[in-house]
Write a protein that holds these residues in place. Structure first.
Motif, PDB file in Angstrom:
ATOM      1  N   VAL A  13      50.825 -84.950  72.631  1.00 60.12           N
ATOM      2  CA  VAL A  13      51.257 -84.396  71.346  1.00 60.12           C
ATOM      3  C   VAL A  13      50.311 -84.924  70.277  1.00 60.12           C
ATOM      4  O   VAL A  13      50.137 -86.137  70.153  1.00 60.12           O
ATOM      5  CB  VAL A  13      52.723 -84.793  71.037  1.00 60.12           C
ATOM      6  N   THR A  16      49.119 -85.650  64.227  1.00 62.00           N
ATOM      7  CA  THR A  16      49.734 -85.035  63.049  1.00 62.00           C
ATOM      8  C   THR A  16      51.106 -84.451  63.382  1.00 62.00           C
ATOM      9  O   THR A  16      52.018 -84.501  62.565  1.00 62.00           O
ATOM     10  CB  THR A  16      48.828 -83.935  62.455  1.00 62.00           C
ATOM     11  N   ARG A  17      51.252 -83.929  64.582  1.00 64.59           N
ATOM     12  CA  ARG A  17      52.542 -83.378  65.004  1.00 64.59           C
ATOM     13  C   ARG A  17      53.564 -84.485  65.198  1.00 64.59           C
ATOM     14  O   ARG A  17      54.733 -84.347  64.860  1.00 64.59           O
ATOM     15  CB  ARG A  17      52.339 -82.599  66.313  1.00 64.59           C
ATOM     16  N   ARG A  18      53.126 -85.624  65.777  1.00 61.04           N
ATOM     17  CA  ARG A  18      54.022 -86.769  65.935  1.00 61.04           C
ATOM     18  C   ARG A  18      54.434 -87.323  64.576  1.00 61.04           C
ATOM     19  O   ARG A  18      55.587 -87.714  64.377  1.00 61.04           O
ATOM     20  CB  ARG A  18      53.353 -87.857  66.775  1.00 61.04           C
ATOM     21  N   ARG A  57      55.647 -72.361  69.754  1.00 63.01           N
ATOM     22  CA  ARG A  57      55.881 -73.209  68.573  1.00 63.01           C
ATOM     23  C   ARG A  57      57.150 -74.038  68.761  1.00 63.01           C
ATOM     24  O   ARG A  57      57.183 -75.228  68.463  1.00 63.01           O
ATOM     25  CB  ARG A  57      55.993 -72.333  67.332  1.00 63.01           C
ATOM     26  N   GLY A  60      56.566 -76.784  71.316  1.00 62.58           N
ATOM     27  CA  GLY A  60      55.768 -77.847  70.714  1.00 62.58           C
ATOM     28  C   GLY A  60      56.601 -78.754  69.820  1.00 62.58           C
ATOM     29  O   GLY A  60      56.425 -79.977  69.818  1.00 62.58           O
ATOM     30  N   ALA A  61      57.524 -78.172  69.068  1.00 62.39           N
ATOM     31  CA  ALA A  61      58.397 -78.961  68.201  1.00 62.39           C
ATOM     32  C   ALA A  61      59.348 -79.824  69.029  1.00 62.39           C
ATOM     33  O   ALA A  61      59.567 -81.002  68.730  1.00 62.39           O
ATOM     34  CB  ALA A  61      59.182 -78.035  67.277  1.00 62.39           C
ATOM     35  N   ALA A  64      57.410 -82.698  70.519  1.00 64.05           N
ATOM     36  CA  ALA A  64      57.085 -83.707  69.506  1.00 64.05           C
ATOM     37  C   ALA A  64      58.291 -84.600  69.231  1.00 64.05           C
ATOM     38  O   ALA A  64      58.144 -85.817  69.091  1.00 64.05           O
ATOM     39  CB  ALA A  64      56.608 -83.033  68.220  1.00 64.05           C
ATOM     40  N   LEU A  88      61.380 -79.294  62.313  1.00 60.94           N
ATOM     41  CA  LEU A  88      59.934 -79.374  62.496  1.00 60.94           C
ATOM     42  C   LEU A  88      59.302 -77.987  62.500  1.00 60.94           C
ATOM     43  O   LEU A  88      58.246 -77.769  61.912  1.00 60.94           O
ATOM     44  CB  LEU A  88      59.614 -80.126  63.787  1.00 60.94           C
ATOM     45  N   GLY A  92      56.570 -75.838  59.522  1.00 64.40           N
ATOM     46  CA  GLY A  92      55.449 -74.941  59.803  1.00 64.40           C
ATOM     47  C   GLY A  92      55.699 -73.503  59.369  1.00 64.40           C
ATOM     48  O   GLY A  92      54.909 -72.616  59.670  1.00 64.40           O
TER      49      GLY A  92
END
Length: 144
Positions: A13, A16-18, A57, A60-61, A64, A88, A92
């Motif tokens: 991950v 920046t996402r973390r 998306r 991914g959230a 994270a 999260l 975005g």
């Protein structure tokens, strides 16, 4: 006797996402303490202006949130994990469908999850494994 288990935390991950996941973790934990009707009301406000999240998306959230929090990665962390993933996604500009419900087959087990494209994200179960009791879906805008 206990059964040994290990939590699987997603790897890879981006930083920046973390960081963003850590930012929404506290609000997600605080939201998880509220009664269901208040959670629904808050999420109903937060989702405004967002487009529907894609499955990628939303996954991914969710990844994270599991990467930054052992509570979210654990078996009892479904509510803060789903709330955090939804928040999260909202950072975005998108919104998944946030759901709470129960398993269809006995024994009864309550659960919270997110969906995108009508499918549960990251749950590893068939699409009809849970029945929805409450959902906060993206607001569809009327065509001009």
């Amino acid at each position: 006797m206990t059964t040994p288990s290990a939590l699987e935390r997603p790897a890879g991950v981006p930083f920046t996402r973390r960081l963003a996941a850590r930012l929404v973790l506290v609000p997600a934990l605080l939201l998880s303490l509220l009664p269901p009707r208040r959670i629904r009301a808050v999420l109903g406000l937060v989702r405004r202006g967002a487009t529907p999240a894609t499955a990628a998306r939303a996954q991914g959230a969710r990844d994270a949130m599991c990467a930054v929090s052992l509570r979210c990665a654990g078996p009892q962390g479904c509510l803060p994990r789903s709330l955090g993933a939804a928040l999260l996604c909202r950072l975005g500009g998108t919104w998944p469908t946030w759901c709470t419900g129960a398993r269809v087959v006995p024994p009864f087990t309550a659960h919270a999850w997110i969906e995108a494209d009508g499918r549960p994200i990251g749950e590893g179960v068939p699409d009809d494994y849970f029945t929805r009791l409450m959902a906060v879906a993206p607001v569809s805008r009327p065509a001009p």
